[in-house]
Design a protein around this motif. Structure first.
Motif, short mmCIF file in Angstrom:
data_model
loop_
_atom_site.label_atom_id
_atom_site.label_comp_id
_atom_site.label_asym_id
_atom_site.label_seq_id
_atom_site.Cartn_x
_atom_site.Cartn_y
_atom_site.Cartn_z
N THR A 183 -2.60 -20.22 -26.26
CA THR A 183 -1.46 -20.53 -25.39
C THR A 183 -0.18 -20.64 -26.22
N ASP A 213 1.65 -23.26 -26.37
CA ASP A 213 1.58 -24.56 -27.05
C ASP A 213 0.72 -24.50 -28.31
N ARG A 214 -0.37 -23.77 -28.25
CA ARG A 214 -1.26 -23.64 -29.41
C ARG A 214 -0.56 -22.90 -30.55
N LYS A 240 2.72 -22.69 -30.94
CA LYS A 240 3.79 -23.57 -31.42
C LYS A 240 3.23 -24.60 -32.41
N ALA A 241 2.05 -25.14 -32.10
CA ALA A 241 1.41 -26.09 -33.01
C ALA A 241 1.03 -25.41 -34.33
N GLN A 242 0.56 -24.17 -34.28
CA GLN A 242 0.19 -23.44 -35.49
C GLN A 242 1.39 -23.24 -36.40
N SER A 280 4.04 -25.24 -36.49
CA SER A 280 4.81 -26.50 -36.50
C SER A 280 5.50 -26.77 -37.84
N ASP A 281 4.93 -26.29 -38.93
CA ASP A 281 5.56 -26.50 -40.24
C ASP A 281 6.89 -25.76 -40.37
N SER A 308 8.90 -25.53 -37.60
CA SER A 308 9.71 -26.16 -36.54
C SER A 308 10.28 -25.19 -35.51
N HIS A 343 11.06 -23.02 -29.61
CA HIS A 343 10.44 -22.58 -28.35
C HIS A 343 9.48 -21.43 -28.63
N ILE A 346 -5.61 -18.88 -36.48
CA ILE A 346 -6.04 -19.79 -35.42
C ILE A 346 -7.52 -19.57 -35.13
#
Length: 116
Positions: free
Chosen positions: A45, A47-48, A50-52, A54-55, A57, A60, A104
Motif C-alpha cells: 500500500t 502507507d507501507r 511510505k514507511a519503507q 521513512s528514513d 521523510s 506523500h 519490502i
C-alpha cells in the motif's frame, strides 16, 4: 484450514523501475506471476511504501494500480534531497531506490513462492 504462508522479499516476485522529476520519485512494481496479484494489492500500500522510505521523510506517497498489467506505480514526494540539480547524493536520480522498494517483505501462499 488455512493454507501455509511464507514471507518473501518483493525482489523474489517482482521487478521495479525508477524515474524522477525534481524531488519526486516514480517507482513501478511489476509482478513476475499474476497469481500473486491479490497479495501484492493488499500488502503493498501507499502507507507501507511510505514507511519503507521513512528514513528519507517522504511528504506523500500515491499508489496507482494497473491491474491489467499486474503492476503498480508509486509517486513519492520529497525523497530525492531536492532533485538532480540540488542534491549532493550519489544517486540524485533515485535509480537505486527501486531496490529499496523491492526489499519490502510480504506474506504469500507457500505454493506460489519461488524456488530458492
Amino acid at each position: 484450514m488455512t493454507e501455509p504462508m511464507v514471507n518473501v522479499p518483493l525482489f523474489d516476485i517482482a521487478h521495479s523501475r525508477a524515474g524522477d522529476k525534481g524531488d519526486r520519485l516514480n517507482l513501478s512494481l511489476i509482478l513476475f506471476d499474476q497469481a500473486l496479484w491479490p497479495w501484492i494489492l493488499e500488502s503493498v500500500t501507499a502507507d507501507r511504501v511510505k514507511a519503507q522510505f521513512s528514513d528519507r521523510s517522504p511528504s506523500h506517497v500515491e499508489r496507482y494500480v494497473l491491474p491489467q498489467l499486474c503492476a503498480m506505480n508509486f509517486v513519492i514526494d520529497q525523497v530525492l534531497e531536492g532533485g538532480v540539480n540540488r542534491s549532493l547524493a550519489l544517486d540524485r536520480h533515485g535509480k537505486t531506490l527501486s531496490y529499496h522498494l523491492l526489499a519490502i517483505q510480504i506474506s504469500i501462499p507457500k505454493r506460489l513462492a519461488p524456488l530458492r
